[in-house]
Design an enzyme around this catalytic site. Structure first.
Site, PDB file in Angstrom:
ATOM      1  N   HIS A  80       8.009 137.766  -5.290  1.00 35.26           N
ATOM      2  CA  HIS A  80       8.802 136.509  -4.730  1.00 35.26           C
ATOM      3  C   HIS A  80       9.475 135.899  -6.028  1.00 35.26           C
ATOM      4  CE1 HIS A  80       5.457 134.587  -6.949  1.00 35.26           C
ATOM      5  NE2 HIS A  80       5.952 133.441  -6.841  1.00 35.26           N
TER       6      HIS A  80
HETATM    7  N1  UDP Z   1      -1.360 134.019  -2.100  1.00 37.98           N
HETATM    8  C1  UDP Z   1      -1.871 133.642  -0.938  1.00 37.98           C
HETATM    9  N2  UDP Z   1      -1.319 134.606  -0.017  1.00 37.98           N
HETATM   10  C2  UDP Z   1      -0.305 135.293   0.079  1.00 37.98           C
HETATM   11  C3  UDP Z   1       0.261 135.673  -1.324  1.00 37.98           C
HETATM   12  C4  UDP Z   1      -0.364 134.938  -2.255  1.00 37.98           C
HETATM   13  O1  UDP Z   1      -2.903 133.052  -0.785  1.00 37.98           O
HETATM   14  O2  UDP Z   1       0.241 135.970   0.923  1.00 37.98           O
HETATM   15  C5  UDP Z   1      -2.068 133.567  -3.278  1.00 37.98           C
HETATM   16  C6  UDP Z   1      -2.347 134.327  -4.449  1.00 37.98           C
HETATM   17  O3  UDP Z   1      -3.600 134.638  -3.848  1.00 37.98           O
HETATM   18  C7  UDP Z   1      -2.517 133.272  -5.592  1.00 37.98           C
HETATM   19  C8  UDP Z   1      -1.306 132.563  -5.244  1.00 37.98           C
HETATM   20  O4  UDP Z   1      -1.079 132.665  -3.774  1.00 37.98           O
HETATM   21  O5  UDP Z   1      -3.730 132.463  -5.602  1.00 37.98           O
HETATM   22  C9  UDP Z   1      -0.056 132.558  -5.977  1.00 37.98           C
HETATM   23  O6  UDP Z   1       0.779 132.036  -5.670  1.00 37.98           O
HETATM   24  P1  UDP Z   1       2.465 132.546  -5.819  1.00 37.98           P
HETATM   25  O7  UDP Z   1       2.323 134.247  -5.993  1.00 37.98           O
HETATM   26  O8  UDP Z   1       3.062 132.079  -4.832  1.00 37.98           O
HETATM   27  O9  UDP Z   1       2.819 131.684  -7.183  1.00 37.98           O
HETATM   28  P2  UDP Z   1       2.505 131.898  -8.697  1.00 37.98           P
HETATM   29  O10 UDP Z   1       1.218 132.310  -9.005  1.00 37.98           O
HETATM   30  O11 UDP Z   1       3.605 132.996  -9.182  1.00 37.98           O
HETATM   31  O12 UDP Z   1       3.086 130.768  -9.329  1.00 37.98           O
END
Ligand code: UDP
Length: 356
Positions: A203
């Protein structure tokens, strides 16, 4: 004490689940939640509040779906108004999104103390919007809660004074421990008839906003003998359509899943491939190796230990096939799972001292 929490994006809802649970046990602390609406789809927002028992936001703004400047500007204006009315003792922000920065800026201008959870992380890549949000938020924060020594060092190097920095571990470890007991198999899983699978998420703007890079990632993931489950972020869905990218047959695209289902997929997969910050750590928490589709990571410890490999889009298929990772020895790289309680205790004792 009244804490006003500003959140707006999926990883922040997940972190807030641990902190809000700690607050509920604390009689003298009241939490008011402001949801900026940065993420607003049901499966990117509401599902987390429902299944993770996060208190409903008192304020729900509609600032999603805009360019960075417009979004952050609107958030700043609206949060300032709320801070005037609510007069909290402290504003709490998580991570590195536009909502984080807007919450911090609104608070600092009104001289309200700011706590930043997940402070000190750096990719050293200023082209990432997240990096700018982190650096600026850290500069104006009063309590910098860092997950590790390397994050503390980053802050010291930027001239932030040591007494504001607290090593408390990673709040996502608290969340992982609590919800592992409650994980749920996705309803659609059995119909895929897979014996084993790789879990993937994509993403981050540096991957999705570059048509060549995104096409190469999908090419690299197209290994006929590897089943890949890819719960796809709305931004990536739009970009795949825009660039007309063909999805190889071994990749099963599904809608974003709730956290309980995500944990199930993480626990039951063979390998994780991601560009998410949170998912890199969850791979480690659940004992899985991780391939990170980025040129750099903020979670350097996992790469140093040999549990996580950074892969430029060119080398994806080779790394998936070679799989020579270090065996994961679970130590407390990111604390003991009591980060939320530590944060609350620190804020409570400092703020109480100040009011006496
Ligand atoms: N996550 C979720 N469902 C999904 C994909 C990710 O619940 O379909 C959770 C994942 O387990 C983690 C969080 O979203 O806890 C991560 O968010 P994201 O990847 O959007 O952002 P980042 O961590 O890169 O800031």
């Amino acid at each position: 004490m009244k804490i006003l929490t500003v959140l707006g994006a999926r990883p922040q809802f997940i972190k807030a689940a641990a902190f809000s649970r700690a607050i509920k046990k604390h009689e003298s602390v009241e939490e008011v939640i402001v949801h900026t609406g940065q993420h607003y789809d049901k499966n990117m927002s509401d599902v987390f509040f429902t299944e993770m028992d996060i208190p409903l936001p008192k304020y729900k703004l509609r600032t999603g779906g805009k360019m960075h400047g417009a979004m952050t500007g609107q958030q700043l204006e609206k949060i300032e108004e709320i801070l005037f009315n609510e007069k909290p003792d402290l504003v709490l922000v998580y991570g590195d999104t536009n909502s984080t920065l807007a919450g911090a800026l609104a608070a600092v201008k009104l001289h309200i103390p700011i706590a930043h959870v997940e402070a000190g992380l750096r990719s050293f890549n200023k082209k990432m919007p997240e990096e700018i949000n982190r650096i600026l938020t850290d500069q104006v924060s009063d309590y910098l809660f860092v997950p590790s020594m390397s994050a503390k060092k980053n802050l010291l190097n930027e001239g932030i004074s040591e007494e504001k920095i607290f090593i408390v571990g990673d709040i996502m470890y608290d969340v992982s421990l609590f919800y592992k007991e409650r994980m749920v198999k996705p309803e659609w899983f059995d119909s895929l008839k897979l014996n084993n699978f790789i879990l993937c998420t994509i993403h981050r703007a540096e991957n999705t906003d570059d048509s060549i890079r995104l096409s190469k990632i999908f090419e690299g993931l197209g290994l006929p003998d590897k089943n890949i489950i890819l719960p796809l972020h709305p931004r990536t869905v739009n970009k795949i359509k825009e660039y007309n990218i063909n999805i190889p047959e071994n990749i099963k695209i599904v809608d974003p899943v709730g956290y309980l289902e995500m944990v199930w997929l993480e626990v039951n997969c063979d390998l994780i491939i991601t560009d998410s910050g949170g998912v890199q750590k969850e791979a480690y928490f659940h004992g899985k190796h991780c391939i990170t589709l980025r040129d750099e990571t903020e979670w350097v410890e996992l790469v140093e230990h040999g549990y996580n490999k950074l892969v430029n889009f060119d080398g994806i298929s080779d790394v998936i096939s070679s799989s020579n990772f270090k065996k994961i020895e679970f130590g407390s790289i990111y604390g003991n799972g009591d980060t939320a309680i530590k944060i609350l205790d620190i804020i409570d004792s400092f703020e109480n001292n100040m009011s006496h």
